[in-house]
Enzyme design. Sequence first.
Site, PDB file in Angstrom:
ATOM      1  N   ILE A 127      49.407  37.271  38.573  1.00  0.00           N
ATOM      2  CA  ILE A 127      49.100  36.630  37.289  1.00  0.00           C
ATOM      3  C   ILE A 127      49.260  37.556  36.098  1.00  0.00           C
ATOM      4  O   ILE A 127      49.342  37.092  34.974  1.00  0.00           O
ATOM      5  CB  ILE A 127      47.693  35.984  37.237  1.00  0.00           C
ATOM      6  CG1 ILE A 127      46.596  36.981  37.588  1.00  0.00           C
ATOM      7  CG2 ILE A 127      47.612  34.760  38.130  1.00  0.00           C
ATOM      8  CD1 ILE A 127      45.209  36.429  37.268  1.00  0.00           C
TER       9      ILE A 127
ATOM     10  N   GLN B 279      50.691  41.719  34.728  1.00  0.00           N
ATOM     11  CA  GLN B 279      51.143  43.075  34.996  1.00  0.00           C
ATOM     12  C   GLN B 279      50.852  43.944  33.801  1.00  0.00           C
ATOM     13  O   GLN B 279      51.308  43.663  32.690  1.00  0.00           O
ATOM     14  CB  GLN B 279      52.645  43.058  35.281  1.00  0.00           C
ATOM     15  CG  GLN B 279      53.294  44.429  35.119  1.00  0.00           C
ATOM     16  CD  GLN B 279      54.176  44.777  36.290  1.00  0.00           C
ATOM     17  OE1 GLN B 279      55.024  43.993  36.675  1.00  0.00           O
ATOM     18  NE2 GLN B 279      53.968  45.949  36.854  1.00  0.00           N
ATOM     19  N   GLY B 280      50.072  44.964  34.001  1.00  0.00           N
ATOM     20  CA  GLY B 280      49.784  45.906  32.916  1.00  0.00           C
ATOM     21  C   GLY B 280      50.465  47.224  33.191  1.00  0.00           C
ATOM     22  O   GLY B 280      51.184  47.358  34.175  1.00  0.00           O
TER      23      GLY B 280
ATOM     24  N   GLU C  84      49.080  49.939  34.064  1.00  0.00           N
ATOM     25  CA  GLU C  84      48.459  50.671  35.156  1.00  0.00           C
ATOM     26  C   GLU C  84      48.223  49.826  36.389  1.00  0.00           C
ATOM     27  O   GLU C  84      48.218  50.335  37.508  1.00  0.00           O
ATOM     28  CB  GLU C  84      47.120  51.214  34.661  1.00  0.00           C
ATOM     29  CG  GLU C  84      46.865  52.631  35.070  1.00  0.00           C
ATOM     30  CD  GLU C  84      45.399  52.860  35.345  1.00  0.00           C
ATOM     31  OE1 GLU C  84      45.133  53.529  36.330  1.00  0.00           O
ATOM     32  OE2 GLU C  84      44.553  52.355  34.589  1.00  0.00           O
ATOM     33  N   ALA C  85      47.993  48.532  36.182  1.00  0.00           N
ATOM     34  CA  ALA C  85      47.580  47.694  37.305  1.00  0.00           C
ATOM     35  C   ALA C  85      48.282  46.346  37.294  1.00  0.00           C
ATOM     36  O   ALA C  85      48.728  45.865  36.253  1.00  0.00           O
ATOM     37  CB  ALA C  85      46.075  47.489  37.261  1.00  0.00           C
TER      38      ALA C  85
ATOM     39  N   LYS D 172      42.908  43.352  41.868  1.00  0.00           N
ATOM     40  CA  LYS D 172      43.537  44.245  40.897  1.00  0.00           C
ATOM     41  C   LYS D 172      44.066  45.454  41.655  1.00  0.00           C
ATOM     42  O   LYS D 172      43.318  46.174  42.313  1.00  0.00           O
ATOM     43  CB  LYS D 172      42.498  44.660  39.845  1.00  0.00           C
ATOM     44  CG  LYS D 172      43.078  45.484  38.709  1.00  0.00           C
ATOM     45  CD  LYS D 172      42.119  45.545  37.534  1.00  0.00           C
ATOM     46  CE  LYS D 172      42.635  46.446  36.433  1.00  0.00           C
ATOM     47  NZ  LYS D 172      41.775  46.419  35.245  1.00  0.00           N
TER      48      LYS D 172
ATOM     49  N   ASP E 253      38.795  49.173  25.673  1.00  0.00           N
ATOM     50  CA  ASP E 253      40.001  48.392  25.360  1.00  0.00           C
ATOM     51  C   ASP E 253      39.598  46.962  25.001  1.00  0.00           C
ATOM     52  O   ASP E 253      40.011  45.998  25.623  1.00  0.00           O
ATOM     53  CB  ASP E 253      40.947  48.395  26.567  1.00  0.00           C
ATOM     54  CG  ASP E 253      42.281  47.737  26.250  1.00  0.00           C
ATOM     55  OD1 ASP E 253      42.645  47.650  25.057  1.00  0.00           O
ATOM     56  OD2 ASP E 253      42.957  47.289  27.191  1.00  0.00           O
TER      57      ASP E 253
HETATM   58  N1  LIG Z   1      37.794  38.472  36.603  1.00  0.00           N
HETATM   59  C1  LIG Z   1      38.881  37.847  36.106  1.00  0.00           C
HETATM   60  N2  LIG Z   1      38.888  36.506  36.032  1.00  0.00           N
HETATM   61  C2  LIG Z   1      39.977  35.877  35.548  1.00  0.00           C
HETATM   62  N3  LIG Z   1      41.079  36.483  35.126  1.00  0.00           N
HETATM   63  C3  LIG Z   1      41.137  37.806  35.181  1.00  0.00           C
HETATM   64  C4  LIG Z   1      40.037  38.565  35.673  1.00  0.00           C
HETATM   65  N4  LIG Z   1      40.383  39.869  35.628  1.00  0.00           N
HETATM   66  C5  LIG Z   1      41.628  39.914  35.122  1.00  0.00           C
HETATM   67  N5  LIG Z   1      42.103  38.680  34.851  1.00  0.00           N
HETATM   68  C6  LIG Z   1      43.405  38.342  34.277  1.00  0.00           C
HETATM   69  O1  LIG Z   1      44.313  39.416  34.469  1.00  0.00           O
HETATM   70  C7  LIG Z   1      44.674  39.990  33.214  1.00  0.00           C
HETATM   71  C8  LIG Z   1      44.790  41.497  33.335  1.00  0.00           C
HETATM   72  O2  LIG Z   1      43.609  42.024  33.842  1.00  0.00           O
HETATM   73  P1  LIG Z   1      43.163  43.506  33.485  1.00  0.00           P
HETATM   74  O3  LIG Z   1      44.253  44.401  34.013  1.00  0.00           O
HETATM   75  O4  LIG Z   1      41.846  43.722  34.188  1.00  0.00           O
HETATM   76  O5  LIG Z   1      43.052  43.532  31.999  1.00  0.00           O
HETATM   77  C9  LIG Z   1      43.599  39.523  32.246  1.00  0.00           C
HETATM   78  O6  LIG Z   1      44.041  39.470  30.936  1.00  0.00           O
HETATM   79  C10 LIG Z   1      43.263  38.150  32.787  1.00  0.00           C
HETATM   80  O7  LIG Z   1      44.183  37.186  32.363  1.00  0.00           O
END
Ligand SMILES: Nc1ncnc2c1ncn2[C@@H]1O[C@H](COP(=O)(O)O)[C@@H](O)[C@H]1O
Lengths: 157, 261
Positions: free
Chosen positions: B22, B24-25, B27-28, B52, B161
């Site tokens: 869903i 891609q950043g 780092e993760a 993640k 962030d």
């Molecule tokens: N606990 C969560 N529940 C729902 N969506 C999430 C959650 N954690 C991450 N995401 C989705 O994944 C994206 C990237 O996650 P992150 O790398 O943790 O910022 C976020 O912007 C959300 O769209």
Amino acid sequence: MLTHSIPQFQGFQIKAAYFEDVKNGELLRQQVASMPFAMIDAACICSLEQLFCAVHKALLEYTYNRLRTKNLNSECILSLSPTSNIGEAFKRFGIKETTTNIICLAITEGKESGVIEGTEHVLFQGVEGEEIELSDGTLGSRADVEIIKKVRLNRAT
Amino acid sequence: MSQEVIDQIVKYLTPQVPITPISQGAEAVVFLTNVHPYDIGRSYPDAKYIIKYRPPKKYRHPSIDRALTKHRTLSESRILAKLSQIPELHVPRLIACDPYNGCIWIEYLGENLPNNCGFSNLKNYLWMNADDPYNADVEKTLVKVGQQIGQLHWQDYCHGDLTTSNVVLSRRGGEWEPFLIDFGLGSASTLVEDKGVDLYVLERAIISTHSRFADKYNMWIMQGFKDVFGQHGKVGDKKLKDTLKRFEEVRLRGRKRSMLG
Ligand SMILES: Nc1ncnc2c1ncn2[C@@H]1O[C@H](COP(=O)(O)O)[C@@H](O)[C@H]1O
């Protein structure tokens, strides 16, 4: 007895059972190290989630890092603990001489080394207690919430 | 997302854990799955869990890479676990953590907004409300966002962030409850500097995506933020004053210098 498996670790079989009114806690306490399963003080466990979270953690350590205790079963007891102090973990989550509600837990790898088909009922044979269903209901109603809170809050500070 | 990364994680998770990417950043990579890592009773077709994954970085020496991944994965997990224990704070629950493979499982939050407005993060929610930007629901939600940040800072944690994508709204009894996500850059910190930067980053995010309504939006957020400190008497007042003073300074000089120092 409950049979469980962890999605990521299909090669392992997990068997667990809840024993109530255990009469030979003192003897079992002396034998903990030689039993082919872990004996957990049920007062410290309030849900299946809590129990299997520790199993999952133990399997991760076993597969990708190293065990810090003798085997997978004892590693589960360590994994239940919020700290990495082994002695503390066994004292808290292991059985005491006076423990009467015990969760027995055995992890076996693969079919060969595992429990021989049809002998499941003798796995936890040495435990002289009444086996009741290992479920969230059983755990939730019999857990000692004060102990669990104490363990949890000690960590938060 | 590279096929190689997908192959790695699929191999690691095994076919027992189906995943959908869903996000891609840098780092993760974030995936969705319906399989709970260890509690069979919580795996069902409509269940949702977040995985993640921090893939190995080829340009780093393998042992350094492993150490870094382990460190970051543990750091994010620890902070989530700590924050979950604070009743006033809303963060997703940590379900499992494998620091050796850079993988954490977290509770899924949020939903799809109506009329194809996208996932219910704060950014999409504000866009959804752009026709009626100052409605009572928006006000209530933004005040609550400010309260969450206030609680976080009051407990001496910083997010690191704080963008509008990292605030996820979850519907609880007809109201939106904001949850803070992504503590990859989070830390325990007593420094007013870190808190000032958090506030500044969010303020900038609101200004850049919702510029016409930003003044009022930021005011509502700050109202919620101040509420929290206001509940803690003299100590709260003092901490609030120091934080706001630094926020002002950070804003004046821009975020840049803080990023260097
Ligand atoms: N606990 C969560 N529940 C729902 N969506 C999430 C959650 N954690 C991450 N995401 C989705 O994944 C994206 C990237 O996650 P992150 O790398 O943790 O910022 C976020 O912007 C959300 O769209």
